[in-house]
Write an enzyme that holds these catalytic residues in place. Structure first.
Site, PDB file in Angstrom:
ATOM      1  N   ARG A  23     -34.601  -2.730 -41.423  1.00 22.18           N
ATOM      2  CA  ARG A  23     -35.704  -1.935 -41.982  1.00 22.18           C
ATOM      3  C   ARG A  23     -35.544  -1.819 -43.505  1.00 22.18           C
ATOM      4  O   ARG A  23     -36.233  -2.459 -44.261  1.00 22.18           O
ATOM      5  CB  ARG A  23     -35.718  -0.535 -41.326  1.00 22.18           C
ATOM      6  CG  ARG A  23     -37.032   0.222 -41.481  1.00 22.18           C
ATOM      7  CD  ARG A  23     -37.285   0.758 -42.871  1.00 22.18           C
ATOM      8  NE  ARG A  23     -36.263   1.697 -43.340  1.00 22.18           N
ATOM      9  CZ  ARG A  23     -36.232   2.195 -44.573  1.00 22.18           C
ATOM     10  NH1 ARG A  23     -37.147   1.866 -45.466  1.00 22.18           N
ATOM     11  NH2 ARG A  23     -35.254   3.014 -44.936  1.00 22.18           N
ATOM     12  N   ASP A  24     -34.595  -1.011 -43.954  1.00 21.63           N
ATOM     13  CA  ASP A  24     -34.419  -0.770 -45.388  1.00 21.63           C
ATOM     14  C   ASP A  24     -34.226  -2.098 -46.129  1.00 21.63           C
ATOM     15  O   ASP A  24     -34.787  -2.312 -47.209  1.00 21.63           O
ATOM     16  CB  ASP A  24     -33.195   0.145 -45.581  1.00 21.63           C
ATOM     17  CG  ASP A  24     -32.995   0.598 -47.018  1.00 21.63           C
ATOM     18  OD1 ASP A  24     -33.586   0.005 -47.920  1.00 21.63           O
ATOM     19  OD2 ASP A  24     -32.224   1.549 -47.224  1.00 21.63           O
ATOM     20  N   HIS A 215     -26.026   7.654 -47.352  1.00 21.08           N
ATOM     21  CA  HIS A 215     -26.681   6.354 -47.524  1.00 21.08           C
ATOM     22  C   HIS A 215     -26.493   5.944 -48.983  1.00 21.08           C
ATOM     23  O   HIS A 215     -27.144   6.486 -49.871  1.00 21.08           O
ATOM     24  CB  HIS A 215     -28.166   6.537 -47.177  1.00 21.08           C
ATOM     25  CG  HIS A 215     -29.012   5.313 -47.337  1.00 21.08           C
ATOM     26  ND1 HIS A 215     -29.570   4.660 -46.264  1.00 21.08           N
ATOM     27  CD2 HIS A 215     -29.405   4.622 -48.432  1.00 21.08           C
ATOM     28  CE1 HIS A 215     -30.280   3.626 -46.697  1.00 21.08           C
ATOM     29  NE2 HIS A 215     -30.197   3.578 -48.016  1.00 21.08           N
ATOM     30  N   CYS A 248     -34.823  -0.320 -52.953  1.00 27.32           N
ATOM     31  CA  CYS A 248     -35.956   0.596 -52.800  1.00 27.32           C
ATOM     32  C   CYS A 248     -37.089   0.090 -53.671  1.00 27.32           C
ATOM     33  O   CYS A 248     -36.952   0.030 -54.894  1.00 27.32           O
ATOM     34  CB  CYS A 248     -35.584   2.024 -53.195  1.00 27.32           C
ATOM     35  SG  CYS A 248     -37.002   3.141 -53.133  1.00 27.32           S
ATOM     36  N   ASN A 257     -28.110  -1.996 -50.904  1.00 31.99           N
ATOM     37  CA  ASN A 257     -27.385  -1.084 -50.019  1.00 31.99           C
ATOM     38  C   ASN A 257     -25.952  -1.591 -49.939  1.00 31.99           C
ATOM     39  O   ASN A 257     -25.703  -2.782 -50.125  1.00 31.99           O
ATOM     40  CB  ASN A 257     -27.992  -1.154 -48.614  1.00 31.99           C
ATOM     41  CG  ASN A 257     -29.375  -0.529 -48.535  1.00 31.99           C
ATOM     42  OD1 ASN A 257     -29.511   0.671 -48.593  1.00 31.99           O
ATOM     43  ND2 ASN A 257     -30.406  -1.352 -48.419  1.00 31.99           N
TER      44      ASN A 257
HETATM   45 ZN    ZN Z   1     -31.167   2.002 -48.907  1.00 32.88          ZN
END
Ligand code: ZN
Length: 318
Positions: A23-24, A215, A248, A257
């Site tokens: 997802r991210d 996160h 993002c 990430n």
């Molecule tokens: Zn993230």
């Protein structure tokens, strides 16, 4: 030696990692076909990851890469013991995610008003009202909600965010009925010092760290150091993304990430169990790379685990 043993004794014995790559990670890439997303999720589940952020129920016109969320959740090869989670922006998204069989919902508010307005097009107060509705729907269906606070360690529009403000949002989310909370370093502005200050504020607000997930983004190279700082405080819930996929789209310059395989490699060496096979995870990282068609920033996927020995070949000059 004795001091090191004492240090290790404060670490959690095990870690609950949520894989956010599908997802991210993928939401920041050119749209990937549903079948490829499903293939990645299944590979991650097979490696022993027990929580996988599988889909986002935003409107496809807002984030085309996340189109087909229902199809993803209904096509995966569901493994017993694995929780397939979904990010939902509003009640409508929550209804769709629950109908598609999401095991857990995620929703978040940004601690930065400007970031919230730009990202979700709502004020934080409006977002909190929406989250209250999401919690109600999820609980009626018997599913938990992990509610997050974004831009916890600073915002590119507003600068530093006071830890007490972030802790205040966490408290409000718990008051709304969220089962657990997570803090997102959306733009990679965290550092070990700021992790410590935020956890102080969270504990100061009376929130138990067992409810807290973190996160981190490695935008400025402090991602794993931040995770280590949090581990030393006893935090055991972390998000990470296979191969370091993602960033993002609403935060300029924010990327990366922390890579799941890099985090697993570090925490297992500290004696913190993840239940994940590092070898299978590295295979999944290479699959992620193949799917997006570019080199990913994960490092252990290149170098291999530190236990991997290279045979000495005298024919190769040193
Ligand atoms: Zn993230």
């Amino acid at each position: 030696m004795r001091q090191w043993a004492a240090m290790l004794s404060v670490l959690p014995t095990q870690c609950d990692l949520r894989e956010v790559g599908p997802r991210d990670g993928l939401q920041n890439e050119a749209p990937v076909p549903v079948a490829e997303r499903v293939r990645l999720i299944d590979a991650l589940a097979a490696s022993g990851v027990r929580r996988i952020e599988a889909a986002s129920f935003v409107h496809p016109s807002a984030i085309p890469a996340m189109a087909g969320a229902e199809e993803v959740l209904t096509s995966i090869d569901r493994r017993p013991g694995v929780s397939y989670t979904a990010l939902v922006p509003n009640r409508k998204g929550a209804e769709r995610a629950l109908a598609a069989g999401a095991d857990e919902l995620e929703a978040f508010v940004s601690a930065s008003t400007t970031h919230n307005l730009k990202n979700i097009k709502r004020t934080p107060t409006e977002t909190l009202e929406e989250i209250a509705g999401i919690v109600e729907l999820a609980h009626a269906a018997g599913r938990p909600v992990d509610a997050g606070v974004a831009t916890c360690f600073g915002c590119p529009y507003e600068g530093d965010i006071e830890p007490t403000v972030v802790a205040g949002y966490a408290q409000r989310l718990l008051d709304l009925g969220a089962d657990t909370i997570f803090f997102g370093d959306t733009t990679g502005m965290g550092s070990p010092r700021r992790v410590g200050l935020l956890l102080d504020a969270v504990e100061g607000a009376g929130i138990g760290l067992e409810l807290v997930g973190l996160h981190f983004h490695d935008t400025r190279g402090t991602g794993l150091a931040n995770a280590y700082a949090a581990l030393q405080r006893g935090v055991s819930r972390f998000d990470a993304s296979i191969g370091g996929l993602g960033g993002c789209p609403y935060a300029p310059g924010a990327s990366g990430n922390i890579a799941t395989e890099d985090l697993v490699h570090m925490v297992e060496d500290l004696g913190v169990a993840t239940g994940i096979s590092l070898g299978s995870l590295i295979d999944a990282a290479h699959l992620a790379e193949e799917i997006v068609g570019r080199r990913l920033p994960g490092q252990v996927m290149r170098a291999g685990p530190r236990s991997l020995l290279v045979s000495v070949d005298p024919a190769v000059p040193g």
